[in-house]
Design an enzyme around this catalytic site. Sequence first.
Site, short mmCIF file in Angstrom:
data_model
loop_
_atom_site.label_atom_id
_atom_site.label_comp_id
_atom_site.label_asym_id
_atom_site.label_seq_id
_atom_site.Cartn_x
_atom_site.Cartn_y
_atom_site.Cartn_z
N ASP A 37 -0.46 -4.54 -3.69
CA ASP A 37 -1.51 -3.52 -3.89
C ASP A 37 -0.93 -2.13 -3.74
O ASP A 37 -1.54 -1.25 -3.11
CB ASP A 37 -2.63 -3.71 -2.86
CG ASP A 37 -3.34 -5.06 -2.99
OD1 ASP A 37 -3.31 -5.64 -4.09
OD2 ASP A 37 -3.91 -5.52 -1.99
N ASP A 48 0.82 -1.21 0.00
CA ASP A 48 0.00 0.00 0.00
C ASP A 48 0.86 1.27 0.00
O ASP A 48 0.68 2.16 0.83
CB ASP A 48 -0.95 0.02 1.20
CG ASP A 48 -2.00 -1.08 1.15
OD1 ASP A 48 -2.00 -1.85 0.17
OD2 ASP A 48 -2.81 -1.18 2.08
#
Length: 381
Positions: A260, A233
């Site tokens: 991600d 992230d």
Amino acid sequence: MQSSHRLIGALALMAASLLASPGALAVSSTTARPQLSSTAAAGYTISKYMAQAGTIGSLTTDNWDPTGGVGAISGFTANYKVAADGSASYTTIQAAINAAVSAGGTSRKYISVKAGTYKEVVCIPASAPPITLYGLDASAGNTVLHYNNSNLTPKATGTATSKCASNASATTVGTSDSASFTVMSKDFRARNLTFKNSYTEGSYSGSNQSALALSVRGDKAIFENVQVIGNQDTLFIGSTSYSTVIRAFFKSSFVQGDVDFIFGHGTAAFYGCTIQYTGARLGASATSYIFAPSTQSTNSYGFLVTNSTLNSTGSAGTGKTYLGRNWAQSGAKGQLVIRDTAISAHVRITDPWAAGTNGAAYSSSTARFWEYNNSGTGSGN
């Protein structure tokens, strides 16, 4: 006979030229790896992505054009100067930002940052005037803004991590408030800087080791010649409400992470950027994901990557990395187009789109992920 040789030579040169041109050999569109037609691709350009913002259902069209970037720093006059070594009025970036916010007004404020390392949590509040924050050194890697908060980092209750955070009552920092640098204001611009999260994964036990480097929550943000570095992230783009669209534009920049690491429900375009998957933490056998858009189903545009490079470092495995997956938040139907971009061998060839974060198998009916005119081993070209 000589003319025949010339014809053969010309044909050979033409073939070589086609092979060398990115995307010259069309990739067949499949259910698992859908490709846009040239006609459809005309609807997924920077100008289309950047044209609208505001409340979904009644978006405002202003045809914002950020492609000129931030501008050359030689044309800037600093209103506030920052230097970690004490040679300027401010030794921290946040102090200079606070001064700009206190001054108020609607005119753009320019903040220069001398090369160095700045360990601090930085917040550009929603009340800030337009700010341009820029490193004086042309190499982004020489001016580093970092902190080591993570989702799991303990904190005392009663105090938020920063003025941009909403975690006052929490006992841990939380994913959304772990960012080293958060932009809540409109019309923010940055150049020649590195935004980094220096958290060491595993410092605190737990399955979600997310640690943001940069969180963009205000509309019309431009980043040029910046580095955004983390692992899980790394870069979040999205407003504080799923019903509101904000836009961000990244030009000639570098983003690195491993899970991600570009995510959110905002609208963003990456032009001339390097997006790098690092296998340093997870190892060559790991399967992971680059993008995790949570674009709302009623928003036509999520993330666009164009004229860029997707590569890897740190012993990343071949054919292991997914281009992305739908981050299934609030009924999201993730949207992402990767076009005119070189994709390295770390990306999966036949099935580069993964199941959503809710476990739902990838389907073009539940996610809007497409490619066009890409090149490189990982593109299947």
